[in-house]
Design a protein around this motif. Structure first.
Motif, mmCIF file in Angstrom:
data_model
loop_
_atom_site.group_PDB
_atom_site.id
_atom_site.type_symbol
_atom_site.label_atom_id
_atom_site.label_comp_id
_atom_site.label_asym_id
_atom_site.label_seq_id
_atom_site.Cartn_x
_atom_site.Cartn_y
_atom_site.Cartn_z
ATOM 1 N N PHE A 87 45.881 44.191 45.897
ATOM 2 C CA PHE A 87 44.765 44.062 44.955
ATOM 3 C C PHE A 87 43.845 45.286 45.005
ATOM 4 O O PHE A 87 43.259 45.665 43.990
ATOM 5 N N VAL A 88 43.772 45.934 46.170
ATOM 6 C CA VAL A 88 43.013 47.200 46.241
ATOM 7 C C VAL A 88 43.711 48.243 45.367
ATOM 8 O O VAL A 88 43.085 48.934 44.548
ATOM 9 N N ARG A 89 45.049 48.339 45.529
ATOM 10 C CA ARG A 89 45.780 49.336 44.725
ATOM 11 C C ARG A 89 45.687 49.003 43.237
ATOM 12 O O ARG A 89 45.560 49.892 42.395
ATOM 13 N N MET A 90 45.726 47.707 42.914
ATOM 14 C CA MET A 90 45.640 47.338 41.507
ATOM 15 C C MET A 90 44.303 47.785 40.920
ATOM 16 O O MET A 90 44.233 48.275 39.791
ATOM 17 N N GLY A 104 39.453 40.767 44.129
ATOM 18 C CA GLY A 104 40.659 40.553 44.928
ATOM 19 C C GLY A 104 40.647 39.229 45.675
ATOM 20 O O GLY A 104 41.646 38.514 45.728
ATOM 21 N N ALA A 105 39.489 38.859 46.257
ATOM 22 C CA ALA A 105 39.414 37.634 47.060
ATOM 23 C C ALA A 105 39.636 36.397 46.180
ATOM 24 O O ALA A 105 40.337 35.462 46.556
ATOM 25 N N LYS A 106 39.063 36.450 44.990
ATOM 26 C CA LYS A 106 39.180 35.303 44.083
ATOM 27 C C LYS A 106 40.617 35.142 43.576
ATOM 28 O O LYS A 106 41.175 34.036 43.551
ATOM 29 N N VAL A 107 41.206 36.278 43.231
ATOM 30 C CA VAL A 107 42.579 36.258 42.717
ATOM 31 C C VAL A 107 43.545 35.831 43.830
ATOM 32 O O VAL A 107 44.501 35.099 43.602
ATOM 33 N N LYS A 108 43.255 36.278 45.055
ATOM 34 C CA LYS A 108 44.118 35.900 46.183
ATOM 35 C C LYS A 108 44.062 34.383 46.404
ATOM 36 O O LYS A 108 45.088 33.739 46.590
ATOM 37 N N ALA A 109 42.866 33.823 46.343
ATOM 38 C CA ALA A 109 42.736 32.370 46.544
ATOM 39 C C ALA A 109 43.519 31.620 45.461
ATOM 40 O O ALA A 109 44.203 30.620 45.739
#
Ligand code: COI
Length: 351
Positions: A87-90, A104-109
């Motif tokens: 998600f950092v690279r995205m 990133g944290a929200k999408v990961k969850a």
């Protein structure tokens, strides 16, 4: 999070014969951007998008993607490998392509919810995984050339085996000297769809000549090695493991970075630097080119057995997988599949 379940679950494919990216799970994650902000992620049945013919991504290719993998162990524990780095690279790719940042944290969850829902689709045989494909595309119905005001973010999942049909058999790559994939100042280090479209012709030329993929050189002098169609590249010359430095036109591969970290920790002499075809030919001729391999989420660690260059084939390591390549394959897949402890903190349990 809103979840809409499919009324029509698919039959699972034969998990011992998956190939790469041919089967998709029952659900996907979707999130829409409009009016300067993202909406909430939703899980919906895997289905085609409805799109106006003037949707700008179809015309101007404002589109980026990622690749990651999830695994399941014999006790049913689900894990993902270095997903935060994806998600950092995205977000770095999004910046280069004038697209909005994601949380990133929200999408990961949200991804974790999707993975738990689709856990029966995670294959467990060695060499298999559930491939995670996050992507984002411009979704505004407009033909003016400018950054879109609307985007769709989506994650689909695909149970996969080996990327190459020949599995771990060494791959054959052809050095491409005429066409160019990327150049300094371009989009080479972003994971944008256009880079892959640009690479297709080189790939087709390589295939027509009996090779698996093209090896791309730098866009200015056509002299320095950059990367292969779907993976970063490494060479073992004498006791040095070399991979091209990230000069701006090369994808900053997460598996590439994992290889470097593992090699450093285990005492190998690893360098990121410019490496020319002249140097590779010289090393081949004087017998110091011992191994070559590619790295990527899809490709994992793929030995390179043949490098075609100017009408000749250089057979690397006797056309067999070398010692360092085998060490990295075992170490990295071993960490991913919990055969070895997670000494680098790369594995996250999906709960
Ligand atoms: C990956 O390794 O995940 C990639 O995105 C490379 C390729 C399949 C496009």
């Amino acid at each position: 999070m809103k979840v809409t379940l499919t009324s029509n679950p698919k039959a699972k494919p034969d998990f011992s014969n998956l190939g790469f990216g041919k089967y998709f799970t029952d659900h996907m994650l979707v999130m829409e951007y409009e009016g300067g902000k993202w909406g909430e992620p939703e899980i919906v049945p895997y289905a085609p998008f409805a799109m106006a013919p003037a949707t700008n991504v179809l015309h101007y290719a404002q589109s980026i993607f990622e690749g990651a993998k999830a695994y399941k162990n014999s006790e049913g524990k689900i894990t993902v490998f270095r997903i935060d780095d994806n998600f950092v690279r995205m977000n770095n790719s999004a910046k280069r392509m004038c697209m909005p940042q994601i949380d990133g944290a929200k999408v990961k969850a949200a991804l974790f919810e999707l993975l738990k829902l689709e856990q029966d689709w995670i294959p467990t045989k060695p060499g298999t995984a559930l491939y995670i494909r996050p992507f984002m595309f411009a979704n505004e119905e407009v033909l003016g050339v400018h950054a879109s005001h609307k985007y769709t973010f989506c994650i689909i999942l695909s149970p996969v085996g080996s990327y190459y049909a020949h599995g771990l058999e060494p791959t054959k790559i052809l050095v491409e000297e005429q066409l160019v994939r990327a150049f300094i100042g371009g989009t080479g280090e972003a994971k944008c769809s256009g880079n892959y479209a640009c690479s297709l012709m080189g790939g087709e030329i390589a295939n027509a000549k009996g090779y698996d993929q093209a090896l791309w050189l730098d866009g200015k002098e056509h002299k320095y090695v950059e990367e292969v169609g779907s993976m970063n590249i490494f060479f073992v010359i004498g006791d040095e493991v070399v991979t091209p430095a990230l000069v701006g036109s090369i994808l900053p591969g997460i598996t590439r970075n994992s290889c470097i970290q593992v090699l450093k920790k285990y005492g190998y002499n690893v360098s990121e630097r410019r490496i020319s075809m002249d140097e590779i030919v010289k090393a081949y001729e004087d017998g110091t080119l011992k191994e070559s391999f590619g790295s990527g989420t899809a490709a994992v660690i793929s030995p390179v057995g043949v490098i075609g260059y100017r009408g000749k084939d250089m057979i690397v390591g006797g056309g067999k997988m070398g010692e360092i390549t085998a060490f990295l394959y075992d170490k990295i897949t071993g960490i991913q599949q919990e055969k070895y402890p997670d000494e680098f903190g790369w594995v996250t349990e999906v709960r």
